[in-house]
Design a protein around this motif. Structure first.
Motif, PDB file in Angstrom:
ATOM      1  N   ASP A 305       0.836  -0.894  -0.235  1.00 53.81           N
ATOM      2  CA  ASP A 305      -0.397  -0.108  -0.135  1.00 53.81           C
ATOM      3  C   ASP A 305       1.328   0.994  -0.001  1.00 53.81           C
ATOM      4  N   PHE A 306       0.463   2.529  -0.216  1.00 57.68           N
ATOM      5  CA  PHE A 306       1.203   3.773  -0.384  1.00 57.68           C
ATOM      6  C   PHE A 306       2.006   3.765   0.773  1.00 57.68           C
ATOM      7  N   GLN A 307       1.050   4.007   1.795  1.00 53.87           N
ATOM      8  CA  GLN A 307       1.694   4.446   2.811  1.00 53.87           C
ATOM      9  C   GLN A 307       2.963   3.502   3.959  1.00 53.87           C
ATOM     10  N   THR A 308       2.906   2.350   2.928  1.00 55.94           N
ATOM     11  CA  THR A 308       3.983   1.141   3.356  1.00 55.94           C
ATOM     12  C   THR A 308       5.486   1.554   3.055  1.00 55.94           C
ATOM     13  N   LEU A 309       4.783   2.241   1.326  1.00 52.04           N
ATOM     14  CA  LEU A 309       6.320   2.428   0.287  1.00 52.04           C
ATOM     15  C   LEU A 309       6.650   4.193   0.323  1.00 52.04           C
ATOM     16  N   ARG A 310       5.620   4.719   0.970  1.00 49.54           N
ATOM     17  CA  ARG A 310       6.205   5.651   1.421  1.00 49.54           C
ATOM     18  C   ARG A 310       6.609   5.483   2.971  1.00 49.54           C
ATOM     19  N   LEU A 318      15.017   8.278  -0.223  1.00 52.24           N
ATOM     20  CA  LEU A 318      14.492   8.536  -1.722  1.00 52.24           C
ATOM     21  C   LEU A 318      12.889   9.057  -1.596  1.00 52.24           C
ATOM     22  N   PRO A 319      12.664   9.405  -3.418  1.00 53.50           N
ATOM     23  CA  PRO A 319      11.457   9.895  -2.808  1.00 53.50           C
ATOM     24  C   PRO A 319      10.349   8.827  -3.163  1.00 53.50           C
ATOM     25  N   ALA A 320       9.191   8.861  -2.904  1.00 55.36           N
ATOM     26  CA  ALA A 320       8.656   7.930  -2.441  1.00 55.36           C
ATOM     27  C   ALA A 320       8.272   7.098  -3.941  1.00 55.36           C
ATOM     28  N   PHE A 321       8.076   7.173  -4.760  1.00 57.43           N
ATOM     29  CA  PHE A 321       7.535   7.157  -6.167  1.00 57.43           C
ATOM     30  C   PHE A 321       8.891   6.095  -6.980  1.00 57.43           C
ATOM     31  N   VAL A 322       9.580   5.648  -6.301  1.00 60.24           N
ATOM     32  CA  VAL A 322      10.967   4.738  -6.547  1.00 60.24           C
ATOM     33  C   VAL A 322      10.562   3.043  -6.479  1.00 60.24           C
ATOM     34  N   LEU A 323       9.723   3.352  -5.274  1.00 62.34           N
ATOM     35  CA  LEU A 323       8.879   2.276  -5.076  1.00 62.34           C
ATOM     36  C   LEU A 323       7.417   2.687  -6.100  1.00 62.34           C
ATOM     37  N   SER A 324       6.775   2.923  -5.461  1.00 62.40           N
ATOM     38  CA  SER A 324       5.681   2.728  -6.201  1.00 62.40           C
ATOM     39  C   SER A 324       5.546   2.618  -7.913  1.00 62.40           C
ATOM     40  N   ASP A 325       6.556   3.233  -8.003  1.00 65.34           N
ATOM     41  CA  ASP A 325       7.115   2.972  -9.745  1.00 65.34           C
ATOM     42  C   ASP A 325       7.253   1.401 -10.389  1.00 65.34           C
ATOM     43  N   GLU A 326       7.493   0.235  -9.027  1.00 66.40           N
ATOM     44  CA  GLU A 326       7.153  -0.215  -9.366  1.00 66.40           C
ATOM     45  C   GLU A 326       6.137  -1.400  -9.291  1.00 66.40           C
ATOM     46  N   LEU A 327       5.033  -0.533  -8.885  1.00 66.62           N
ATOM     47  CA  LEU A 327       4.335  -1.580  -8.967  1.00 66.62           C
ATOM     48  C   LEU A 327       3.814  -1.735 -10.155  1.00 66.62           C
ATOM     49  N   CYS A 328       3.175  -3.064 -10.567  1.00 65.89           N
ATOM     50  CA  CYS A 328       1.794  -3.396 -11.999  1.00 65.89           C
ATOM     51  C   CYS A 328       1.635  -2.340 -12.709  1.00 65.89           C
ATOM     52  N   ALA A 329       2.240  -1.786 -13.871  1.00 67.23           N
ATOM     53  CA  ALA A 329       1.495  -1.066 -14.423  1.00 67.23           C
ATOM     54  C   ALA A 329       0.365  -1.196 -15.530  1.00 67.23           C
ATOM     55  N   ILE A 391       3.939 -10.518  -7.181  1.00 62.44           N
ATOM     56  CA  ILE A 391       4.925 -10.264  -8.388  1.00 62.44           C
ATOM     57  C   ILE A 391       5.403  -8.940  -7.875  1.00 62.44           C
ATOM     58  N   ASP A 392       4.320  -7.621  -7.427  1.00 62.11           N
ATOM     59  CA  ASP A 392       4.681  -6.525  -6.938  1.00 62.11           C
ATOM     60  C   ASP A 392       6.120  -6.131  -5.557  1.00 62.11           C
ATOM     61  N   VAL A 393       5.375  -7.593  -4.708  1.00 62.34           N
ATOM     62  CA  VAL A 393       6.048  -7.366  -3.588  1.00 62.34           C
ATOM     63  C   VAL A 393       7.894  -8.100  -4.268  1.00 62.34           C
ATOM     64  N   TYR A 394       7.919  -8.983  -5.328  1.00 58.16           N
ATOM     65  CA  TYR A 394       9.205  -9.666  -5.243  1.00 58.16           C
ATOM     66  C   TYR A 394      10.423  -7.714  -6.171  1.00 58.16           C
ATOM     67  N   ARG A 395       9.253  -7.236  -6.887  1.00 55.67           N
ATOM     68  CA  ARG A 395       9.894  -6.259  -7.815  1.00 55.67           C
ATOM     69  C   ARG A 395      10.086  -5.330  -6.792  1.00 55.67           C
ATOM     70  N   ILE A 396       9.730  -4.735  -5.870  1.00 51.14           N
ATOM     71  CA  ILE A 396       9.923  -3.732  -4.804  1.00 51.14           C
ATOM     72  C   ILE A 396      10.940  -3.963  -3.966  1.00 51.14           C
ATOM     73  N   GLU A 397      11.124  -5.203  -3.336  1.00 47.67           N
ATOM     74  CA  GLU A 397      12.190  -6.154  -2.455  1.00 47.67           C
ATOM     75  C   GLU A 397      13.484  -6.428  -3.718  1.00 47.67           C
ATOM     76  N   SER A 398      13.391  -6.238  -4.979  1.00 47.60           N
ATOM     77  CA  SER A 398      14.606  -6.180  -5.801  1.00 47.60           C
ATOM     78  C   SER A 398      15.083  -4.945  -5.884  1.00 47.60           C
ATOM     79  N   LYS A 399      14.190  -3.716  -5.959  1.00 48.56           N
ATOM     80  CA  LYS A 399      15.002  -2.588  -5.970  1.00 48.56           C
ATOM     81  C   LYS A 399      15.413  -2.062  -4.925  1.00 48.56           C
TER      82      LYS A 399
END
Length: 407
Positions: A305-310, A318-329, A391-399
């Motif tokens: 969720d956005f609060q946790t990612l922020r 980091l700016p918040a968008f660096v992680l939120s941009d990893e969410l599936c488009a 999948i989003d979790v794995y993408r964010i963890e990789s980031k």
């Protein structure tokens, strides 16, 4: 003992007689029988009541985790790290009379209890367990920053005789980083047990439940394996599900995904029989609001969720968008009721079959409003969302890993 053999020994000794996945399958099978009986005895109204009660039962489960050990071994720090508490909450826990509890908000949840410190000079395991009412706890985490004293090991022996899961945790292991995987080091940490075995505890059993942690860092040493061992040893499937969900960032991601998916047929039935509403284009009524809330709950559980990612981005500066941009488009950031209905229309038009792992639900699904097609579509939607969010979790963890490496 090298790392591979150590891991193999731990896995073997920590495997309960009934695998966690099979235990959850049996729990869900019992729920299916209750729902089927309700449908046969009272039709849709009885089914709606039963599935609503099941929803509350799953959400109300609370796992009570006891953390104990001598003074100064890092009990408060371990809890602070496991629950990702704020500095203010950690300070409150530190100063509170013991036993003191702490938990994150939400349901289901894990409550960590810091028990009174073990005073080895006057310690009696039986009296201590009676004092803290040991029966109420799901499992015990026993910390020591030196070798485990005979008093602590006697406590572990008593817990084993009670059938209580426990982990022996060597804290402050960052001070002896180079040798913590060696069997000789494990023997040294448990030297009191090596000298004189206890009635319910032997060296091999203890080594299989011995973990080494830096209480300040959940990503290093055995912090995650320790929590996962406690999850796997939980005395019931729903308590294990509770620990997987409430400590999701420490959980094995495959086990977490499997546990969430095992319950999707129940939530699909809930959406179709509890306050369903007709929607444009959808050939059956559905409680779209319920599905929106359930899907958002998956995001909260998985920490995307956005609060946790922020907050994660803030910790990494980091700016918040660096992680939120990893969410599936390919998916909306936050599904609305209109989005859910659109997704259901898609799955319904495709006439998706029930997954092989959930064929046992077919007889009950056929009796729902909209028949098998409606149940299959909602189950597929929920399973799809769990998969995509994972999948989003794995993408964010990789980031995050890339950021920490400096890539």
């Amino acid at each position: 003992m090298d790392a591979v053999l150590w891991a193999g020994l731990s896995e073997t000794l920590l495997t309960p007689p009934l695998s966690p996945q099979l235990a959850m399958e049996q729990e869900v099978d019992g729920m299916l029988r209750h729902l089927t009986d309700a449908m046969e005895s009272g039709g849709l109204p009885a089914l709606a009541r039963e599935v609503r009660e099941m929803r509350e039962k799953v959400r109300d489960v609370t796992a009570q985790v006891a953390v104990t050990g001598p003074p100064g071994v890092g009990k408060t720090t371990f809890i602070t790290t496991a629950l990702r508490l704020s500095a203010e909450a950690a300070a409150t826990l530190q100063q509170a009379p013991k036993p003191a509890s702490c938990a994150q908000p939400g349901q289901p949840r894990a409550v960590f209890w810091e028990l009174p410190a073990i005073d080895e000079a006057s310690f009696c395991a039986d009296a201590y367990l009676r004092q803290v009412d040991a029966g109420q706890y799901t499992g015990f985490l026993i910390l020591s920053c030196a070798e485990f004293s005979r008093e602590i090991l006697r406590l572990a022996s008593e817990l084993r005789s009670m059938g209580k899961p426990f982990c022996l945790i060597r804290s402050k292991i960052d001070l002896r980083r180079r040798c913590y995987r060696k069997r000789q080091f494990a023997d040294e940490v448990l030297c009191a047990l090596r000298r004189e075995p206890l009635p319910h505890l032997d060296l091999e059993y203890a080594v299989g439940r011995l973990f080494h942690v830096d209480c300040r860092d959940s990503e290093d040493f055995d912090f995650k394996p320790c929590v996962q061992a406690l999850q796997d040893a939980s005395p019931s499937a729903l308590l294990r599900h509770c620990l997987l969900v409430s400590l999701s960032y420490l959980s094995n991601k495959f086990q977490l995904k499997t546990s969430l998916k095992q319950l999707t047929p129940i939530w699909a039935i809930h959406s179709l029989v509890v306050d369903p509403v007709g929607s444009a284009g959808l050939p059956y009524p559905v409680n779209a609001r319920f599905l929106v809330d359930e899907i958002y709950l998956y995001r909260l559980i998985l920490g995307i969720d956005f609060q946790t990612l922020r907050l994660q981005a803030q910790r990494l500066r980091l700016p918040a968008f660096v992680l939120s941009d990893e969410l599936c488009a390919g998916l909306p950031c936050a599904l609305s009721e209109v989005d859910v209905v659109a997704e259901l229309n898609k799955w319904t038009s495709l006439k998706v079959p029930v997954a092989n792992s959930k064929l046992k639900w077919v007889p009950l699904l056929r009796q729902l409003p909209g028949g098998l097609l409606s149940g299959a579509a909602v189950i597929r939607l929920l399973d799809f969302m769990v998969t995509q969010y994972m999948i989003d979790v794995y993408r964010i963890e990789s980031k995050i890993a890339a950021v920490l490496r400096g890539d």
